[in-house]
Design a protein around this motif. Structure first.
Motif, PDB file in Angstrom:
ATOM      1  N   ILE A 264      -1.162   0.240   7.331  1.00 29.14           N
ATOM      2  CA  ILE A 264      -0.889   0.705   6.078  1.00 29.14           C
ATOM      3  C   ILE A 264      -1.956   1.603   5.641  1.00 29.14           C
ATOM      4  CG2 ILE A 264      -0.852  -0.262   3.635  1.00 29.14           C
ATOM      5  CD1 ILE A 264       0.764  -2.819   4.520  1.00 29.14           C
ATOM      6  N   VAL A 265      -3.073   1.249   5.591  1.00 29.05           N
ATOM      7  CA  VAL A 265      -4.137   2.102   5.428  1.00 29.05           C
ATOM      8  C   VAL A 265      -4.098   3.527   6.120  1.00 29.05           C
ATOM      9  CG1 VAL A 265      -6.672   2.741   5.568  1.00 29.05           C
ATOM     10  CG2 VAL A 265      -5.893   0.255   4.717  1.00 29.05           C
ATOM     11  N   SER A 266      -3.669   3.360   7.423  1.00 29.97           N
ATOM     12  CA  SER A 266      -3.535   4.418   8.495  1.00 29.97           C
ATOM     13  C   SER A 266      -2.352   5.353   7.905  1.00 29.97           C
ATOM     14  CB  SER A 266      -3.118   4.249   9.814  1.00 29.97           C
ATOM     15  OG  SER A 266      -4.516   3.603  10.217  1.00 29.97           O
ATOM     16  N   ILE A 267      -1.172   4.774   7.407  1.00 32.05           N
ATOM     17  CA  ILE A 267       0.094   5.511   6.998  1.00 32.05           C
ATOM     18  C   ILE A 267      -0.495   5.951   5.639  1.00 32.05           C
ATOM     19  CG2 ILE A 267       2.239   4.841   6.166  1.00 32.05           C
ATOM     20  CD1 ILE A 267       2.715   2.804   7.989  1.00 32.05           C
TER      21      ILE A 267
ATOM     22  N   LEU B 189      -0.260  10.022   5.189  1.00 36.08           N
ATOM     23  CA  LEU B 189       0.683  10.767   4.274  1.00 36.08           C
ATOM     24  C   LEU B 189      -0.321  11.363   3.479  1.00 36.08           C
ATOM     25  CD1 LEU B 189       2.668   7.629   3.019  1.00 36.08           C
ATOM     26  CD2 LEU B 189       3.464   9.312   4.215  1.00 36.08           C
ATOM     27  N   VAL B 190      -1.498  11.227   3.037  1.00 38.41           N
ATOM     28  CA  VAL B 190      -2.196  12.137   2.442  1.00 38.41           C
ATOM     29  C   VAL B 190      -2.641  13.280   3.300  1.00 38.41           C
ATOM     30  CG1 VAL B 190      -4.597  12.498   1.383  1.00 38.41           C
ATOM     31  CG2 VAL B 190      -3.444  10.383   1.020  1.00 38.41           C
ATOM     32  N   ALA B 191      -2.858  13.096   4.449  1.00 36.58           N
ATOM     33  CA  ALA B 191      -3.061  14.264   5.585  1.00 36.58           C
ATOM     34  C   ALA B 191      -1.899  15.182   5.611  1.00 36.58           C
ATOM     35  CB  ALA B 191      -3.546  13.682   6.734  1.00 36.58           C
ATOM     36  N   GLY B 192      -0.553  14.447   5.643  1.00 34.33           N
ATOM     37  CA  GLY B 192       0.652  15.269   5.497  1.00 34.33           C
ATOM     38  C   GLY B 192       1.000  16.132   4.489  1.00 34.33           C
TER      39      GLY B 192
ATOM     40  N   VAL C 187       0.567  21.255   2.109  1.00 33.08           N
ATOM     41  CA  VAL C 187       0.118  22.450   1.412  1.00 33.08           C
ATOM     42  C   VAL C 187      -0.473  23.575   1.967  1.00 33.08           C
ATOM     43  CG1 VAL C 187      -1.355  22.607  -0.459  1.00 33.08           C
ATOM     44  CG2 VAL C 187      -0.194  20.703  -0.612  1.00 33.08           C
ATOM     45  N   SER C 188      -1.240  23.245   2.895  1.00 35.28           N
ATOM     46  CA  SER C 188      -1.988  24.214   3.819  1.00 35.28           C
ATOM     47  C   SER C 188      -0.805  25.187   4.273  1.00 35.28           C
ATOM     48  CB  SER C 188      -2.928  23.633   4.906  1.00 35.28           C
ATOM     49  OG  SER C 188      -3.909  22.781   4.156  1.00 35.28           O
ATOM     50  N   SER C 189       0.202  24.523   5.077  1.00 30.87           N
ATOM     51  CA  SER C 189       1.078  25.182   5.818  1.00 30.87           C
ATOM     52  C   SER C 189       1.997  26.115   4.634  1.00 30.87           C
ATOM     53  CB  SER C 189       2.223  24.308   6.496  1.00 30.87           C
ATOM     54  OG  SER C 189       3.365  24.978   7.023  1.00 30.87           O
ATOM     55  N   ASN C 190       2.181  25.714   3.422  1.00 31.12           N
ATOM     56  CA  ASN C 190       2.844  26.579   2.620  1.00 31.12           C
ATOM     57  C   ASN C 190       1.910  27.695   2.393  1.00 31.12           C
ATOM     58  OD1 ASN C 190       4.722  24.962   2.541  1.00 31.12           O
ATOM     59  ND2 ASN C 190       4.286  23.585   0.785  1.00 31.12           N
ATOM     60  N   GLN C 191       0.700  27.299   2.033  1.00 37.31           N
ATOM     61  CA  GLN C 191      -0.310  28.485   2.031  1.00 37.31           C
ATOM     62  C   GLN C 191      -0.527  29.565   2.909  1.00 37.31           C
ATOM     63  OE1 GLN C 191      -4.156  26.670   0.698  1.00 37.31           O
ATOM     64  NE2 GLN C 191      -3.175  25.916  -1.131  1.00 37.31           N
ATOM     65  N   LEU C 192      -0.436  28.854   4.165  1.00 39.43           N
ATOM     66  CA  LEU C 192      -0.623  29.847   5.122  1.00 39.43           C
ATOM     67  C   LEU C 192       0.801  30.718   5.491  1.00 39.43           C
ATOM     68  CD1 LEU C 192      -2.320  30.503   7.772  1.00 39.43           C
ATOM     69  CD2 LEU C 192      -1.169  28.720   9.040  1.00 39.43           C
ATOM     70  N   GLN C 193       1.845  29.966   5.236  1.00 37.76           N
ATOM     71  CA  GLN C 193       3.003  30.785   5.208  1.00 37.76           C
ATOM     72  C   GLN C 193       3.251  31.887   4.036  1.00 37.76           C
ATOM     73  OE1 GLN C 193       6.188  28.066   5.168  1.00 37.76           O
ATOM     74  NE2 GLN C 193       6.054  27.189   7.071  1.00 37.76           N
ATOM     75  N   GLU C 194       2.609  31.696   3.040  1.00 37.50           N
ATOM     76  CA  GLU C 194       2.586  32.441   1.929  1.00 37.50           C
ATOM     77  C   GLU C 194       1.613  33.686   2.181  1.00 37.50           C
ATOM     78  OE1 GLU C 194       3.514  34.314  -1.820  1.00 37.50           O
ATOM     79  OE2 GLU C 194       4.541  32.395  -0.565  1.00 37.50           O
TER      80      GLU C 194
END
Length: 344
Positions: free
Chosen positions: A104-107, A111-114, A119-126
């Motif tokens: 549960i902790v890993s999930i 989720l936080v890392a995801g 967000v990073s992917s969206n920024q990178l795409q932008e």
């Protein structure tokens, strides 16, 4: 008349004589005894049957009791196995619970890392969209062009302040052939090479003859002019390196005709020949400073300083993709550097 007598024979063979008057009584007694014996025999047979049935029932009970005991032992063994299985099940359940908590902790971390990755992917795409778009790419090219033009303008101003030109009287009265020189030292085709002393900076030449003689025997005025020319070259190299953002391998300490150059590479310093200990090596953690002038200095240290200054020129030339003209052509390398930057 003598009364009639009856003879009775007993079962054991004894003969008993009974009077006729007593015969009926005896017969009645015998009949009753026979009846009682018959009843007793019947009771005996009945009791025997009951005893046999009881014995059979008891035997069956014993068999069942034995079977129950065996079944009880088997049940105890199964209960023991079930107890061990239950203990293992509890341990496994505890491990599963612990792993579930860790999962549960890993999930949650995933989720936080995801979300961060999203967000990073969206920024990178932008950023990629802005960069890959016509506007972003054109703006980048425009800024690069403006930066290059600005660098060329500033280098042109430096070239105007410190013009590097061929002297009126060339060594031996002629220039070297460009094609033959290019094949010998690897210069670009079309570039001109000059012998030492044929180029000047602001009308001053770097004299090579003065390095072969000490300042005591040399021409003092010629030495001062050479030191001033080297100060000009050091200033030009420092300015161009700052314009192109090139960190010099051998930093300069500008001082006009008394400029110095630092050498960080060696960790030892060569003592002067006038010291009492002769030529010895001393450990020195600080950078070694070499003079770019001959007045009051050792000619070996001054020659090495000129060599390091030419190495700085060679570093900038390599940065812009041009090969050096050689270690003895400091003004020729500077002229090639100024020409290449302004022609790009």
């Amino acid at each position: 008349m003598e009364p009639e007598k009856k003879v009775l024979v007993s079962s054991n063979g004894d003969v008993k004589v009974i009077e006729w008057e007593d015969f009926e009584q005896e017969l009645a007694r015998l009949w009753s005894l026979s009846s009682a014996l018959k009843k007793s025999k019947e009771k005996k047979d009945l009791l025997q049957l009951k005893l046999e049935s009881l014995i059979q029932v008891r035997a069956e009970q014993l068999n069942r009791s034995n079977e129950l005991e065996v079944m009880k032992q088997k049940l105890e063994a199964k209960r023991l196995v079930m107890g061990n299985s239950l203990t293992r099940s509890n341990v496994i359940a505890e491990d599963v619970r612990s792993q579930k908590e860790h999962l549960i902790v890993s999930i949650k971390s995933l989720l936080v890392a995801g979300r961060g990755l999203s967000v990073s992917s969206n920024q990178l795409q932008e950023a990629y969209r802005l960069l890959s778009g016509e506007r972003g790419h054109v703006r980048l090219k425009f800024l690069q062009k403006m930066l290059q033009m600005r660098q060329q303008y500033m280098v042109a101003q430096v070239s105007f302040l410190y013009p590097v030109k061929a002297s009126a009287a060339l060594t031996n009265g002629e220039k070297l052939d460009s094609s033959s020189t290019s094949s010998q030292i690897g210069n670009p085709v079309g570039s001109k090479s000059f012998k030492p002393g044929t180029l000047t900076i602001s009308g001053l030449a770097v004299s090579g003859l003065s390095l072969k003689k000490t300042s005591f025997f040399g021409d003092k005025k010629e030495v001062q002019k050479s030191a001033t020319a080297l100060g000009y070259v050091a200033h030009v190299v420092s300015l161009i390196a700052s314009y192109l953002e090139v960190p010099l391998r051998y930093p300069l300490r500008l001082g006009g005709s008394h400029s110095y150059i630092h050498d960080y590479a060696p960790s030892v310093e060569l003592l002067t020949s006038t010291s009492t200990s002769g030529s010895a090596l001393l450990s020195n953690s600080k950078p070694t400073e070499f003079p770019l002038f001959l007045e009051g200095q050792d000619t070996t240290r001054a020659a090495y300083a000129i060599f390091l200054l030419n190495k700085d020129l060679e570093q900038i030339l390599n940065f812009i993709g041009v090969e050096s003209l050689g270690p003895r052509h400091i003004l020729a390398n500077l002229m090639e550097l100024l020409r290449t930057i302004q022609s790009q």
